[in-house]
Design a protein around this motif. Structure first.
Motif, PDB file in Angstrom:
ATOM      1  N   ILE A 157      69.267 -43.792  23.686  1.00 25.30           N
ATOM      2  CA  ILE A 157      68.432 -44.390  22.641  1.00 25.30           C
ATOM      3  C   ILE A 157      67.101 -43.658  22.594  1.00 25.30           C
ATOM      4  N   SER A 158      66.592 -43.519  21.365  1.00 23.63           N
ATOM      5  CA  SER A 158      65.249 -43.004  21.200  1.00 23.63           C
ATOM      6  C   SER A 158      64.429 -44.173  20.678  1.00 23.63           C
ATOM      7  N   VAL A 159      63.392 -44.507  21.389  1.00 23.96           N
ATOM      8  CA  VAL A 159      62.592 -45.691  21.061  1.00 23.96           C
ATOM      9  C   VAL A 159      61.146 -45.259  20.813  1.00 23.96           C
TER      10      VAL A 159
ATOM     11  N   ALA B  26      54.958 -44.744  25.685  1.00 20.49           N
ATOM     12  CA  ALA B  26      55.904 -43.624  25.716  1.00 20.49           C
ATOM     13  C   ALA B  26      55.218 -42.303  26.085  1.00 20.49           C
ATOM     14  N   SER B  27      54.040 -42.066  25.508  1.00 17.46           N
ATOM     15  CA  SER B  27      53.398 -40.768  25.734  1.00 17.46           C
ATOM     16  C   SER B  27      52.824 -40.655  27.148  1.00 17.46           C
ATOM     17  N   SER B  28      52.773 -41.784  27.878  1.00 18.22           N
ATOM     18  CA  SER B  28      52.154 -41.735  29.212  1.00 18.22           C
ATOM     19  C   SER B  28      53.148 -41.415  30.319  1.00 18.22           C
TER      20      SER B  28
ATOM     21  N   PHE C 268      62.066 -34.309  25.634  1.00 21.90           N
ATOM     22  CA  PHE C 268      61.423 -35.264  26.532  1.00 21.90           C
ATOM     23  C   PHE C 268      61.217 -34.637  27.906  1.00 21.90           C
ATOM     24  N   GLN C 269      60.110 -35.045  28.539  1.00 21.24           N
ATOM     25  CA  GLN C 269      59.842 -34.586  29.915  1.00 21.24           C
ATOM     26  C   GLN C 269      60.736 -35.311  30.900  1.00 21.24           C
TER      27      GLN C 269
ATOM     28  N   GLY D 124      54.443 -42.539  20.538  1.00 19.85           N
ATOM     29  CA  GLY D 124      55.512 -41.541  20.441  1.00 19.85           C
ATOM     30  C   GLY D 124      56.841 -42.146  20.834  1.00 19.85           C
ATOM     31  N   ASN D 125      57.807 -41.257  21.171  1.00 16.96           N
ATOM     32  CA  ASN D 125      59.155 -41.736  21.503  1.00 16.96           C
ATOM     33  C   ASN D 125      59.448 -41.561  22.983  1.00 16.96           C
ATOM     34  N   PHE D 126      60.331 -42.425  23.489  1.00 15.94           N
ATOM     35  CA  PHE D 126      60.905 -42.156  24.816  1.00 15.94           C
ATOM     36  C   PHE D 126      62.423 -42.250  24.686  1.00 15.94           C
TER      37      PHE D 126
END
Ligand code: 4AD
Ligand code: MG
Length: 439
Positions: A50-52, A20-22, A94-95, A57-59
């Motif tokens: 959805i937040s996963v 997620a963080s990548s 989120f980006q 982290g989350n995406f």
């Protein structure tokens, strides 16, 4: 309705997933695979979000159509594999987001779960500990244990740089290490054995062949005390060094603690902020206060303690008000210390010993050891212990035992300080105390 249940995880190459963080704007337009636990699902009817969460982290995923209706049946904290195209997002947190094209259910969570791992619905510590594995899905909690792992690595690196050799000594032992009664005994084939309270005797013996040793391990104390800082099983960082005095060990402890905390504020600042730890250490020296001076400080606060008495809990709380950060209490009365601690030559009622305190919390105990076998034998007798039970240990003192000193650092207690936790159970995965034996 089509089921999301996958036949086999091998159907998808889970190793080719991205964390997620990548994912970033660089990935826009790419079709990627992500995996994680559903933390949140906002269903707006025609569109859903959805937040996963994965370990980084989350995406956010965006769903429509059949995928959206299928996901309605999937409980939160279930594990899903998501394939989709990375696109721009309007979300603030989120980006980018994933326009979901395929979802595979890898593992379904029950509903309801015993605790809310997001922490939005608070649970008691006991309930959380009963479901510890799930409790770790909480971001703050998992960060306690990630930081714990990071600090262990820092401590190891520090001690290697000081020429200490890491050792492993037995935890099943035949006689008490520290003297005293707080031992867990059990039957060992046809003999009586105990769980080690500390590696004290072994680490001292090892200075003979290795000079500087350290051990990081669990130790066991049958302390019936039910406090926020005692467990029956705890982790200690023990070190022992030939040719050093207790002042040198205090120097090592001081540098270890200060460099560890300074490193955390540089390399783990996000976590330290999460723990609300504001104890930035800018000093390079930790004050060393004698036991005698502590008695005087306490007297001025109306707490009268006679020389030779231990510092009670209320006394330590008061000292913690005068010295809220780290400080050493040095030169304890000899009679308060175990048999292996050396006294001052000219003042035998005082010992070459120290504790490192953080406010009221004792984090380290250490000192210079008696290294003459005959004097050590007498010390055992003075403490009411039988030298015969220590014969293996005593004989090593006739084989060229060097003068030596060392200490034991309560690692869980250091982690309490670092994570700003008031209960030791917060920083231990599966704590053991008078009541808790599972999970
Ligand atoms: O003060 P302790 O009992 O000292 C020793 O074991 C000596 N052999 C050390 C030495 O080298 N002289 O234990 C060392 C540290 C304590 O300062 C405390 O931080 C931690 O271990 N500790 C415990 N932590 C959690 N639960 C318990 N029951 C603990 N008992 C000690
Ligand atoms: Mg102690």
């Amino acid at each position: 309705m089509k089921s999301l249940e996958s036949e086999s995880i091998q159907n998808e190459n889970t190793m080719s997933r991205i964390f997620a963080s990548s994912i970033s704007k660089d990935h826009i337009g790419q079709n990627l695979t992500l995996i994680g636990w559903i933390e949140d699902f906002r269903d707006m009817g025609k569109i859903g979000f959805i937040s996963v969460r994965d370990m980084t982290g989350n995406f956010q995923g965006v769903l429509t159509g059949e995928l959206l209706s299928t996901l309605r049946d999937v409980p939160r904290q279930s594990v899903i594999l998501v394939k989709g195209t990375i696109q721009e997002t309007k979300a603030e947190n989120f980006q980018v987001e994933v326009k979901v094209e395929k979802i595979e259910l890898l593992s379904k969570a029950t509903n309801p779960l015993p605790i809310d791992p997001t922490g939005r619905v608070k649970s008691s510590m006991d309930k959380r500990l009963d479901s510890r594995a799930l409790d770790l899905r909480n971001y703050k909690i998992s960060n306690i244990f990630k930081t714990r792992s990071y600090v262990l690595n820092l401590i190891r690196k520090f001690l290697y740089s000081r020429m200490f050799v890491e050792v492993n000594t037995p935890k099943i032992i035949g006689s008490a290490t520290e003297g005293g009664a707080d031992l867990f005994g059990f039957e060992y084939f046809s003999k009586k054995a105990y769980l080690a309270q500390s590696p004290q005797l072994y680490k001292e013996q090892l200075t003979l062949g290795l000079e500087r040793v350290f051990e990081i391990s669990s130790y066991f104390r049958a302390e019936p005390s039910h406090t926020v800082r005692h467990l029956s099983e705890f982790v200690s960082v023990d070190l022992e060094a030939a040719f050093l005095d207790y002042g040198d060990i205090m120097d090592i402890v001081q540098e270890l603690v200060i460099s560890t905390i300074n490193d955390l504020f540089v390399h783990r600042n996000k976590e330290m902020t999460l723990f609300e730890n504001k104890q930035e250490i800018l000093i390079d020296k930790i004050p060393r206060i004698t036991y005698q001076k502590c008695l005087e400080d306490l007297k001025s606060l109306g707490e009268k303690i006679e020389f030779g008495e231990d510092l009670s809990d209320p006394a330590l709380k008061k000292l913690g008000e005068i010295y809220p950060s780290f400080y050493f209490i040095t030169d304890w009365p000899t009679k308060l210390k175990p048999f292996y601690i050396l006294e001052h030559e000219k003042k035998p009622e005082l010992s070459r010993s120290f504790d490192l305190q953080y406010g009221y919390l004792e984090i380290v105990s250490g000192g210079t050891r008696e290294h003459h076998s005959e004097r050590l034998r007498n010390k055992l007798l003075e403490k009411g212990l039988d030298p015969k039970s220590f014969s293996d240990h005593l004989q090593t003192f006739e084989w060229g035992m060097p003068p030596h000193s060392g200490c034991g650092l309560g690692f869980d207690r250091l982690m309490m300080m670092i994570t700003n936790s008031t209960n030791i159970r917060e920083v231990v995965l599966y704590p053991r105390d008078t009541e808790r034996l599972s999970p």
